[in-house]
Scaffold this motif. Structure first.
Motif, mmCIF file in Angstrom:
data_model
loop_
_atom_site.group_PDB
_atom_site.id
_atom_site.type_symbol
_atom_site.label_atom_id
_atom_site.label_comp_id
_atom_site.label_asym_id
_atom_site.label_seq_id
_atom_site.Cartn_x
_atom_site.Cartn_y
_atom_site.Cartn_z
ATOM 1 N N SER A 1 0.828 -1.209 0.000
ATOM 2 C CA SER A 1 0.000 0.000 0.000
ATOM 3 C C SER A 1 0.860 1.256 0.000
ATOM 4 C CB SER A 1 -0.930 -0.004 1.219
ATOM 5 O OG SER A 1 -1.807 -1.107 1.188
ATOM 6 N N CYS A 2 1.939 1.250 0.790
ATOM 7 C CA CYS A 2 2.846 2.406 0.819
ATOM 8 C C CYS A 2 3.477 2.630 -0.544
ATOM 9 C CB CYS A 2 3.937 2.192 1.871
ATOM 10 S SG CYS A 2 3.372 2.327 3.571
ATOM 11 N N THR A 3 3.864 1.552 -1.201
ATOM 12 C CA THR A 3 4.442 1.659 -2.545
ATOM 13 C C THR A 3 3.428 2.235 -3.530
ATOM 14 O OG1 THR A 3 5.784 -0.302 -2.055
ATOM 15 C CG2 THR A 3 5.642 0.392 -4.357
ATOM 16 N N THR A 4 2.187 1.771 -3.438
ATOM 17 C CA THR A 4 1.130 2.277 -4.321
ATOM 18 C C THR A 4 0.874 3.759 -4.073
ATOM 19 O OG1 THR A 4 0.082 0.092 -4.317
ATOM 20 C CG2 THR A 4 -1.261 1.955 -5.049
ATOM 21 N N VAL A 5 0.793 4.158 -2.802
ATOM 22 C CA VAL A 5 0.564 5.561 -2.476
ATOM 23 C C VAL A 5 1.711 6.428 -2.993
ATOM 24 C CG1 VAL A 5 0.391 7.229 -0.572
ATOM 25 C CG2 VAL A 5 -0.893 5.086 -0.473
ATOM 26 N N GLY A 6 2.941 5.922 -2.910
ATOM 27 C CA GLY A 6 4.088 6.673 -3.426
ATOM 28 C C GLY A 6 3.939 6.987 -4.900
ATOM 29 N N PHE A 7 3.450 6.031 -5.677
ATOM 30 C CA PHE A 7 3.258 6.260 -7.112
ATOM 31 C C PHE A 7 2.032 7.133 -7.379
ATOM 32 C CE2 PHE A 7 6.260 2.808 -7.547
ATOM 33 C CZ PHE A 7 6.966 3.167 -8.680
#
Length: 218
Positions: A166-172
């Protein structure tokens, strides 16, 4: 000067990836860390292959044919989004049928592809106008946002596999929004008609490049 910023961005990318790996290794077990690696690698592969070379084709159209920033936004939000959804559905099927992931992991892992692809395609504008500093910025930004979110979670709570994805997705997502806002500001808000002849020409131009890039991941 562009060479310096490119080198600096690559150093930041490697440093950010290393710190992210340290955080994830602290909280995830070996199986979860491997699953995170599978999802991120599969997402990048899906972006490279599923984008049909749109980033390179848009770069050519911006540099040689005078595409405006708002035209690039139109293609990102229409053609790019369609390609991203198709790629995400295909990868979700692989996760579900081949890896037997639970439904939350299937949804989270495949959803990551959507902002990744929109950012990847949109970067074609900066290649087309030779703004390599901006191009490198949007290479680094999603990883930096991901790292900051993981650091915050590591301080205040546990970091699980789904939260890491989820953190990776939010970063993008954050990076895509900032990029699109910047592109709109560059030429103002305009509605552009998508031409299928242009889409076909872009795919014909960019497809060999994107296949070659996907092949380098093996």
């Amino acid at each position: 000067m562009d060479y310096f910023w490119t080198l600096f961005s690559r150093i930041l990318l490697r440093a950010g990836a290393f710190l992210t790996l340290i955080i994830l290794a602290r909280f995830l077990d070996a199986g979860e860390l491997g699953t995170y690696g599978i999802i991120t690698t599969a997402s990048f592969f899906a972006v490279y292959l599923g984008s049909l070379g749109m980033r390179h084709a848009l770069a050519f159209h911006v540099g040689k044919l005078g595409f405006e920033a708002s035209q690039v936004v139109s293609y990102v939000l229409r053609v790019g989004l369609l390609l991203a959804l198709v790629s995400a559905l295909c990868v979700a099927g692989v996760y579900w049928l081949q890896f037997d992931f639970d439904i939350r992991l299937v949804a989270g892992g495949s959803a990551l592809i959507i902002p990744m692809m929109l950012l990847y395609i949109g970067q074609g504008y900066f290649l087309g106008v030779s703004e390599f500093r901006s191009f490198n910025l949007y290479e680094v930004l999603p990883r930096l946002v991901t790292l900051i979110l993981l650091l915050m979670l590591a301080v205040f709570s546990e970091v699980g596999l789904w939260l890491a994805i989820s953190c990776t997705t939010v970063g993008f997502i954050v990076s895509v929004v900032l990029m699109l806002v910047r592109l709109y500001k560059a030429s103002g808000f305009k509605r552009w008609q998508i031409r299928f002849s242009e889409i076909f020409a872009m795919a014909k131009y960019g497809a060999p490049l994107t296949v070659a890039m996907a092949a380098t991941m093996f």
